[in-house]
Design a protein around this motif. Structure first.
Motif, mmCIF file in Angstrom:
data_model
loop_
_atom_site.group_PDB
_atom_site.id
_atom_site.type_symbol
_atom_site.label_atom_id
_atom_site.label_comp_id
_atom_site.label_asym_id
_atom_site.label_seq_id
_atom_site.Cartn_x
_atom_site.Cartn_y
_atom_site.Cartn_z
ATOM 1 N N ALA A 51 0.843 -1.203 0.000
ATOM 2 C CA ALA A 51 0.000 0.000 0.000
ATOM 3 C C ALA A 51 0.877 1.251 0.000
ATOM 4 O O ALA A 51 0.581 2.234 -0.695
ATOM 5 C CB ALA A 51 -0.925 -0.010 1.208
ATOM 6 N N ASP A 52 1.984 1.203 0.793
ATOM 7 C CA ASP A 52 2.920 2.339 0.806
ATOM 8 C C ASP A 52 3.553 2.524 -0.568
ATOM 9 O O ASP A 52 3.698 3.647 -1.067
ATOM 10 C CB ASP A 52 4.002 2.115 1.861
ATOM 11 N N GLU A 53 3.950 1.384 -1.197
ATOM 12 C CA GLU A 53 4.540 1.465 -2.523
ATOM 13 C C GLU A 53 3.524 2.012 -3.536
ATOM 14 O O GLU A 53 3.869 2.785 -4.430
ATOM 15 C CB GLU A 53 5.020 0.083 -2.960
ATOM 16 N N SER A 56 3.269 5.649 -3.113
ATOM 17 C CA SER A 56 4.460 6.284 -3.667
ATOM 18 C C SER A 56 4.376 6.363 -5.199
ATOM 19 O O SER A 56 4.701 7.385 -5.800
ATOM 20 C CB SER A 56 5.697 5.488 -3.251
ATOM 21 N N GLU A 57 3.893 5.247 -5.805
ATOM 22 C CA GLU A 57 3.753 5.228 -7.267
ATOM 23 C C GLU A 57 2.702 6.243 -7.719
ATOM 24 O O GLU A 57 2.855 6.914 -8.741
ATOM 25 C CB GLU A 57 3.350 3.821 -7.730
ATOM 26 N N GLN A 58 1.619 6.340 -6.923
ATOM 27 C CA GLN A 58 0.566 7.300 -7.266
ATOM 28 C C GLN A 58 1.104 8.741 -7.204
ATOM 29 O O GLN A 58 0.803 9.565 -8.078
ATOM 30 C CB GLN A 58 -0.618 7.140 -6.321
ATOM 31 N N ASP A 59 1.883 9.018 -6.139
ATOM 32 C CA ASP A 59 2.476 10.357 -6.012
ATOM 33 C C ASP A 59 3.416 10.646 -7.177
ATOM 34 O O ASP A 59 3.432 11.753 -7.741
ATOM 35 C CB ASP A 59 3.236 10.466 -4.687
ATOM 36 N N HIS A 60 4.216 9.598 -7.533
ATOM 37 C CA HIS A 60 5.164 9.788 -8.628
ATOM 38 C C HIS A 60 4.424 10.009 -9.952
ATOM 39 O O HIS A 60 4.800 10.865 -10.762
ATOM 40 C CB HIS A 60 6.073 8.556 -8.726
ATOM 41 N N THR A 61 3.360 9.225 -10.147
ATOM 42 C CA THR A 61 2.564 9.364 -11.368
ATOM 43 C C THR A 61 1.920 10.756 -11.441
ATOM 44 O O THR A 61 1.880 11.387 -12.503
ATOM 45 C CB THR A 61 1.467 8.283 -11.412
ATOM 46 N N GLN A 115 5.917 10.879 -21.338
ATOM 47 C CA GLN A 115 4.765 10.024 -21.626
ATOM 48 C C GLN A 115 5.126 8.544 -21.483
ATOM 49 O O GLN A 115 4.358 7.753 -20.928
ATOM 50 C CB GLN A 115 4.247 10.304 -23.040
ATOM 51 N N ALA A 116 6.322 8.181 -21.990
ATOM 52 C CA ALA A 116 6.759 6.786 -21.879
ATOM 53 C C ALA A 116 6.954 6.401 -20.416
ATOM 54 O O ALA A 116 6.563 5.309 -19.975
ATOM 55 C CB ALA A 116 8.064 6.582 -22.659
ATOM 56 N N HIS A 117 7.573 7.308 -19.642
ATOM 57 C CA HIS A 117 7.808 7.033 -18.219
ATOM 58 C C HIS A 117 6.483 6.945 -17.452
ATOM 59 O O HIS A 117 6.325 6.117 -16.550
ATOM 60 C CB HIS A 117 8.695 8.133 -17.634
ATOM 61 N N THR A 118 5.547 7.818 -17.850
ATOM 62 C CA THR A 118 4.229 7.786 -17.204
ATOM 63 C C THR A 118 3.536 6.455 -17.478
ATOM 64 O O THR A 118 2.898 5.873 -16.598
ATOM 65 C CB THR A 118 3.362 8.943 -17.709
ATOM 66 N N SER A 119 3.675 5.953 -18.706
ATOM 67 C CA SER A 119 3.076 4.663 -19.054
ATOM 68 C C SER A 119 3.663 3.541 -18.211
ATOM 69 O O SER A 119 2.951 2.660 -17.730
ATOM 70 C CB SER A 119 3.291 4.379 -20.545
ATOM 71 N N GLY A 124 3.274 -0.190 -13.503
ATOM 72 C CA GLY A 124 3.724 -0.563 -12.161
ATOM 73 C C GLY A 124 2.623 -0.403 -11.129
ATOM 74 O O GLY A 124 2.475 -1.225 -10.210
ATOM 75 N N LEU A 125 1.836 0.650 -11.299
ATOM 76 C CA LEU A 125 0.714 0.908 -10.389
ATOM 77 C C LEU A 125 -0.333 -0.197 -10.498
ATOM 78 O O LEU A 125 -0.847 -0.694 -9.491
ATOM 79 C CB LEU A 125 0.097 2.261 -10.732
ATOM 80 N N GLN A 126 -0.628 -0.598 -11.713
ATOM 81 C CA GLN A 126 -1.601 -1.678 -11.924
ATOM 82 C C GLN A 126 -1.092 -2.996 -11.344
ATOM 83 O O GLN A 126 -1.854 -3.757 -10.739
ATOM 84 C CB GLN A 126 -1.891 -1.837 -13.426
#
Length: 199
Positions: A51-53, A56-61, A115-119, A124-126
């Motif tokens: 959940a923490d990860e 973190s991924e959501q914040d990064h996204t 855009q590529a990094h966001t994808s 990773g989020l999924q």
């Protein structure tokens, strides 16, 4: 009378054997329940970490999306400037137009990277979300197993209590039979003694 006592003793030993077996089964079930509880705790720790990860991924996204929007805004502004520069280029401002084209190309390249990094971050989020759901399912299953084990342990404890009561009843009956036997034996001895005295 001896046959009754022997039968009562045999039944007592049989019931004690069953109680001993029930105790062993109860200990085994309690041990399994403890293992399920430890697995559930570990799964909950893993779920918390994921959940923490995930956060973190959501914040990064979110940060990447914000940067993407900023770059898109800059690109839009530069396109407007490019249109204006095109008019100036017609009047001889070709150098300015070349610089703007270079800058636009740089921004487009940077935008493509974002855009590529966001994808990748979305993937990773999924993946983290799927793993989180799997762990939650495992936790739910462990909780169900623990509940079933607790219920089974309760039933076994009830059976143990019932067998203990049966043993106590058997011991009480054996004690009563032994008292009756001793009383009858004593009466027989008194009768024999009186008979000898009468002779």
């Amino acid at each position: 009378m001896t046959s009754i006592n022997s039968k009562a003793s045999s039944e007592k030993r049989s019931v004690e054997g069953v109680v001993h077996t029930m105790h062993a089964e109860l200990d085994d079930i309690l041990h399994q329940a403890k293992n399920y509880e430890e697995k559930a705790k570990k799964a909950m720790v893993d779920a918390g970490r994921l959940a923490d990860e995930l956060r973190s991924e959501q914040d990064h996204t979110y940060s990447q999306e914000k940067a993407k929007k900023s770059l898109q805004s800059q690109l839009s502004n530069l396109e407007d400037q490019f249109a204006e520069a095109s008019e100036n280029a017609i009047r001889g401002g070709r150098n300015t137009m070349a610089k703007l084209e270079t800058r636009i190309h740089e921004l487009e390249t940077e935008l493509g990277y974002v855009q590529a990094h966001t994808s990748e971050n979305v993937k990773g989020l999924q993946k983290s979300d799927r793993r989180n759901k799997e762990l939650q399912f495992a936790i739910d299953e462990d909780k169900k197993n623990q509940a079933r084990m607790s219920e089974l342990a309760g039933k076994l404890q009830a059976k143990v209590k019932m067998y203990k009561r049966q043993i106590e009843d058997a011991e009480e009956i054996a004690a009563l039979n032994l008292a009756k036997f001793r009383l009858a034996q004593q009466e027989l001895e008194e009768v024999e003694e009186r008979s000898r005295a009468a002779v």
